[in-house]
Design a protein around this motif. Structure first.
Motif, mmCIF file in Angstrom:
data_model
loop_
_atom_site.group_PDB
_atom_site.id
_atom_site.type_symbol
_atom_site.label_atom_id
_atom_site.label_comp_id
_atom_site.label_asym_id
_atom_site.label_seq_id
_atom_site.Cartn_x
_atom_site.Cartn_y
_atom_site.Cartn_z
ATOM 1 N N ARG A 294 0.824 -1.214 0.000
ATOM 2 C CA ARG A 294 0.000 0.000 0.000
ATOM 3 C C ARG A 294 0.854 1.258 0.000
ATOM 4 N N TYR B 223 0.492 18.987 14.543
ATOM 5 C CA TYR B 223 -0.034 17.638 14.321
ATOM 6 C C TYR B 223 -0.512 17.020 15.636
ATOM 7 N N SER C 168 1.407 7.040 8.784
ATOM 8 C CA SER C 168 1.145 7.950 9.905
ATOM 9 C C SER C 168 1.211 9.376 9.392
ATOM 10 N N ILE D 202 -11.541 12.551 10.963
ATOM 11 C CA ILE D 202 -10.565 12.536 9.862
ATOM 12 C C ILE D 202 -11.281 12.186 8.561
ATOM 13 N N ASP E 205 -2.718 7.383 14.392
ATOM 14 C CA ASP E 205 -1.555 6.610 13.913
ATOM 15 C C ASP E 205 -1.376 5.332 14.739
ATOM 16 N N SER F 58 0.271 5.849 0.021
ATOM 17 C CA SER F 58 -0.670 6.973 -0.060
ATOM 18 C C SER F 58 -0.747 7.428 -1.504
ATOM 19 N N GLY G 32 -5.546 14.447 7.282
ATOM 20 C CA GLY G 32 -5.723 14.881 8.664
ATOM 21 C C GLY G 32 -6.261 16.279 8.841
ATOM 22 N N SER G 33 -6.080 17.142 7.832
ATOM 23 C CA SER G 33 -6.532 18.523 8.080
ATOM 24 C C SER G 33 -7.573 18.977 7.060
ATOM 25 N N VAL H 148 2.287 12.982 8.668
ATOM 26 C CA VAL H 148 3.624 13.558 8.504
ATOM 27 C C VAL H 148 4.719 12.470 8.644
HETATM 28 C C1 LIG Z 1 -3.575 10.370 10.439
HETATM 29 C C2 LIG Z 1 -2.958 10.695 9.115
HETATM 30 C C3 LIG Z 1 -3.111 11.944 8.543
HETATM 31 C C4 LIG Z 1 -2.575 12.237 7.279
HETATM 32 N N1 LIG Z 1 -2.816 13.446 6.704
HETATM 33 C C5 LIG Z 1 -2.385 13.691 5.437
HETATM 34 C C6 LIG Z 1 -2.737 14.903 4.771
HETATM 35 O O1 LIG Z 1 -3.429 15.772 5.321
HETATM 36 N N2 LIG Z 1 -2.310 15.080 3.488
HETATM 37 C C7 LIG Z 1 -1.552 14.133 2.844
HETATM 38 O O2 LIG Z 1 -1.211 14.354 1.672
HETATM 39 N N3 LIG Z 1 -1.178 12.968 3.457
HETATM 40 C C8 LIG Z 1 -1.600 12.724 4.725
HETATM 41 N N4 LIG Z 1 -1.291 11.538 5.342
HETATM 42 C C9 LIG Z 1 -0.449 10.535 4.656
HETATM 43 C C10 LIG Z 1 0.964 10.477 5.233
HETATM 44 O O3 LIG Z 1 1.696 11.602 4.819
HETATM 45 C C11 LIG Z 1 1.630 9.162 4.777
HETATM 46 O O4 LIG Z 1 0.896 8.083 5.305
HETATM 47 C C12 LIG Z 1 3.065 9.055 5.246
HETATM 48 O O5 LIG Z 1 3.853 10.066 4.677
HETATM 49 C C13 LIG Z 1 3.655 7.696 4.858
HETATM 50 O O6 LIG Z 1 3.560 7.455 3.468
HETATM 51 P P1 LIG Z 1 2.774 6.210 2.895
HETATM 52 O O7 LIG Z 1 1.338 6.290 3.368
HETATM 53 O O8 LIG Z 1 2.863 6.325 1.401
HETATM 54 O O9 LIG Z 1 3.395 4.960 3.455
HETATM 55 C C14 LIG Z 1 -1.811 11.243 6.596
HETATM 56 C C15 LIG Z 1 -1.646 9.985 7.193
HETATM 57 C C16 LIG Z 1 -2.217 9.713 8.411
HETATM 58 C C17 LIG Z 1 -2.072 8.339 8.987
#
Ligand SMILES: Cc1cc2nc3c(=O)[nH]c(=O)nc-3n(C[C@H](O)[C@H](O)[C@H](O)COP(=O)(O)O)c2cc1C
Length: 236
Positions: free
Chosen positions: A10, A190, A159, A116, A196, A12, A101-102, A161
């Motif tokens: 997976r 944050y 998680s 969220i 997380d 993001s 998150g925001s 950031v």
């Molecule tokens: C609680 C939470 C809030 C997040 N908020 C944002 C966000 O507002 N914008 C964004 O682009 N990514 C957001 N993310 C994604 C994280 O940046 C991302 O999960 C982290 O950098 C790790 O990368 P990956 O998910 O590709 O493994 C969030 C992730 C979590 C778990």
């Protein structure tokens, strides 16, 4: 659905097709959510779909899922635990997603109890990645038991950031779970570390299921102190 397999692929996703998913898939998503495990059954959560959100780190997507609660303790970790299963389910369905998150829902007036948002949809980027592309702390920074398969699964959790605020300390038959105290400036902007923690516990629990081990978590604060961390709970 093999959610465990999705843990190691997976990512993001932030680039989506403009076309929303078909109603039949939205129905499947709702059915899937009903079947997911919860961390604390006494803490109810709700969700709704939206087509418009805004926020500083928003991702443009054809639809969003907004999770809300009642302001009860435990909602954040419950949210992370439950809806990370959806994130992995979507990945297994070749559908991308990202936690936001925001971001605020623009289709609803009363958003006070919103916890969220998840953006999701078909992507114009790769939905999966290989394990070597995960950017994570060295596993030795998050545990004293780096060979534990369940902790390895938690290590790959997303998680906010990319703070990865968890620490898993294995002792005897138990694992003590700690939450890192974030430092300024991250701590000032944050506040979603409990989400997380729920996400990491979701990965841990799926690995337990995969390897035939029981997973029982209790949120306890009476644990040996660990400098720089808050006690979060115990896995037995
Ligand atoms: C609680 C939470 C809030 C997040 N908020 C944002 C966000 O507002 N914008 C964004 O682009 N990514 C957001 N993310 C994604 C994280 O940046 C991302 O999960 C982290 O950098 C790790 O990368 P990956 O998910 O590709 O493994 C969030 C992730 C979590 C778990």
């Amino acid at each position: 659905m093999d959610l465990y397999h999705s843990i190691a692929q997976r990512k993001s996703c932030r680039k989506y097709e403009t076309q929303p998913l078909e109603h039949s898939i939205i129905n499947e998503i709702e059915d899937a959510i009903k079947g997911f495990d919860v961390l604390c059954p006494s803490v109810p959560l709700e969700y709704r779909f939206s087509k418009k959100t805004k926020g500083r780190f928003n991702a443009e997507a054809p639809q969003y899922l907004v999770i809300s609660g009642q302001g009860k303790a435990g909602e954040m970790e419950n949210t992370g635990f439950l809806f990370e299963q959806l994130v992995l389910w979507l990945d297994a369905m070749e559908i991308g997603s990202v936690w936001l998150g925001s971001s605020k829902d623009l289709e609803t007036q009363n958003t006070e109890k919103d916890i969220i948002t998840l953006a999701f949809g078909r992507t114009t980027e790769q939905v999966h990645r290989t394990k070597d592309k995960f950017v994570r702390k060295p596993i030795g920074k998050i545990t004293n038991a780096p060979d534990d398969v369940c902790i390895q699964a938690a290590h790959l959790a997303p998680s906010g950031v990319n703070t990865q605020p968890w620490y898993f300390e294995k002792k005897g038959g138990k694992v003590m779970v700690y939450e890192q105290k974030l430092k300024p400036p991250v701590s000032l902007m944050y506040k979603l570390s409990d989400i997380d923690m729920g996400i990491a516990l979701c990965h841990y629990a799926l690995a337990c299921k995969e390897t035939g081990k029981p997973f029982q978590f209790s949120r306890v604060t009476e644990m040996p102190a660990k400098p720089g961390y808050l006690p979060f709970g115990i896995i037995e």
